[in-house]
Design a protein around this motif. Structure first.
Motif, short mmCIF file in Angstrom:
data_model
loop_
_atom_site.label_atom_id
_atom_site.label_comp_id
_atom_site.label_asym_id
_atom_site.label_seq_id
_atom_site.Cartn_x
_atom_site.Cartn_y
_atom_site.Cartn_z
N GLY A 246 48.93 27.63 44.45
CA GLY A 246 47.73 28.13 45.12
C GLY A 246 47.64 29.65 45.10
N VAL A 247 48.76 30.32 45.29
CA VAL A 247 48.77 31.79 45.22
C VAL A 247 48.33 32.25 43.84
N LEU A 248 48.83 31.61 42.81
CA LEU A 248 48.48 32.00 41.44
C LEU A 248 47.00 31.76 41.15
N VAL A 249 46.49 30.62 41.57
CA VAL A 249 45.08 30.30 41.31
C VAL A 249 44.18 31.21 42.15
N ARG A 250 44.51 31.35 43.41
CA ARG A 250 43.67 32.13 44.33
C ARG A 250 43.57 33.59 43.91
N ASN A 251 44.62 34.08 43.26
CA ASN A 251 44.63 35.48 42.82
C ASN A 251 44.27 35.63 41.35
N ASN A 252 43.68 34.57 40.78
CA ASN A 252 43.17 34.60 39.41
C ASN A 252 44.23 34.89 38.35
N VAL A 253 45.45 34.45 38.62
CA VAL A 253 46.53 34.57 37.64
C VAL A 253 46.58 33.31 36.78
N LEU A 254 46.14 32.20 37.34
CA LEU A 254 46.18 30.90 36.67
C LEU A 254 44.83 30.22 36.86
N ASN A 255 44.33 29.63 35.81
CA ASN A 255 43.06 28.92 35.85
C ASN A 255 43.19 27.65 36.68
N GLY A 256 42.37 27.55 37.72
CA GLY A 256 42.42 26.40 38.60
C GLY A 256 42.05 25.10 37.91
N GLY A 257 41.11 25.15 36.98
CA GLY A 257 40.68 23.93 36.31
C GLY A 257 41.83 23.20 35.65
N LEU A 258 42.73 23.94 35.02
CA LEU A 258 43.90 23.30 34.41
C LEU A 258 44.77 22.63 35.47
N VAL A 259 44.96 23.32 36.58
CA VAL A 259 45.78 22.79 37.67
C VAL A 259 45.16 21.52 38.24
N TYR A 260 43.85 21.55 38.47
CA TYR A 260 43.17 20.40 39.07
C TYR A 260 43.16 19.20 38.13
N GLU A 261 43.16 19.47 36.83
CA GLU A 261 43.23 18.38 35.85
C GLU A 261 44.64 17.79 35.79
N ARG A 262 45.66 18.63 36.06
CA ARG A 262 47.05 18.19 35.94
C ARG A 262 47.55 17.43 37.17
N GLU B 153 36.32 32.09 45.53
CA GLU B 153 35.58 30.87 45.84
C GLU B 153 35.20 30.08 44.59
N THR B 154 35.22 30.70 43.43
CA THR B 154 34.86 29.98 42.21
C THR B 154 36.04 29.86 41.25
N THR B 155 37.24 30.16 41.72
CA THR B 155 38.42 30.09 40.89
C THR B 155 38.54 28.73 40.22
N GLY B 156 38.82 28.75 38.93
CA GLY B 156 39.04 27.51 38.21
C GLY B 156 37.85 27.07 37.40
N PHE B 157 36.73 27.72 37.52
CA PHE B 157 35.55 27.29 36.81
C PHE B 157 35.31 28.11 35.54
N ASP B 158 36.20 29.03 35.24
CA ASP B 158 36.12 29.77 33.98
C ASP B 158 36.93 29.03 32.92
N ARG B 159 36.70 29.40 31.68
CA ARG B 159 37.43 28.79 30.56
C ARG B 159 38.89 29.23 30.60
N PRO B 160 39.84 28.28 30.53
CA PRO B 160 41.25 28.65 30.56
C PRO B 160 41.67 29.38 29.28
N THR B 161 42.68 30.20 29.42
CA THR B 161 43.22 30.95 28.29
C THR B 161 44.53 30.31 27.83
N PHE B 162 45.03 30.80 26.71
CA PHE B 162 46.33 30.35 26.22
C PHE B 162 47.42 30.70 27.23
#
Length: 167
Positions: A81-97, A4-13
């Motif tokens: 969505g699968v990647l973000v929902r399963n915390n493999v990819l930072n949602g914030g980067l996706v939402y910005e893109r 529910e909070t995916t994407g609100f953490d700091r993205p990694t390299f």
């Protein structure tokens, strides 16, 4: 971090690397053709409530370029969505893109139509991660962390006229 909070953490390299790989996919082959189809059919100034989805579905039946176009876009965002929902990819980067909620507001009715007709495997879950991602993107857009607001010309015009259309 919960789904529910995916994407609100700091993205990694690694998040950035994966985003660049996804962008490369977005720029090639059937996915690119799908996005071009989307842009050709859903200009940013078209109100989604005025789109005749029955006619659109009739013009672009299964096994047509149009059907392949919109399902390629839906499948791309389903994968993201699968990647973000399963915390493999930072949602914030996706939402910005990508303005995912824009894509969903036009493609969602087509997805719903396919779900109702039972024409896709596991119809109850067809594009559920894309739908979830669009909801998360909308929440992100209204958070204090969002940098890209992705306001369409249509939503800006409606704001100035006092209409309340979602971005």
């Amino acid at each position: 971090m919960t789904a529910e909070t995916t994407g609100f953490d700091r993205p990694t390299f690694e998040d950035a690397q994966l985003l660049v790989q996804l962008y490369a996919m977005y720029q090639t082959g059937p996915i690119r053709k799908g996005f071009l189809w989307y842009l050709d059919n859903f200009k940013e100034d078209i109100d989604p409530s005025r789109v005749d989805y029955a006619a659109l579905s009739a013009r672009h039946p299964r096994i047509s370029d149009g059907y392949d176009g919109w399902t390629s876009v839906a499948s791309f965002f389903e994968t993201v969505g699968v990647l973000v929902r399963n915390n493999v990819l930072n949602g914030g980067l996706v939402y910005e893109r990508w303005p995912i909620e824009w894509y969903w507001r036009y493609l969602g009715p087509l997805v719903d139509g396919e779900r109702q007709k039972g024409r896709v495997c596991d119809t109850a879950c067809f594009a559920d991660n894309f739908e979830w991602l669009a909801e998360q993107a909308k929440a992100w857009r209204s958070s204090d962390q969002a940098k890209a607001k992705w306001l369409s010309r249509l939503s800006l015009e409606n704001r100035s006229s006092g209409d309340d259309l979602e971005e």
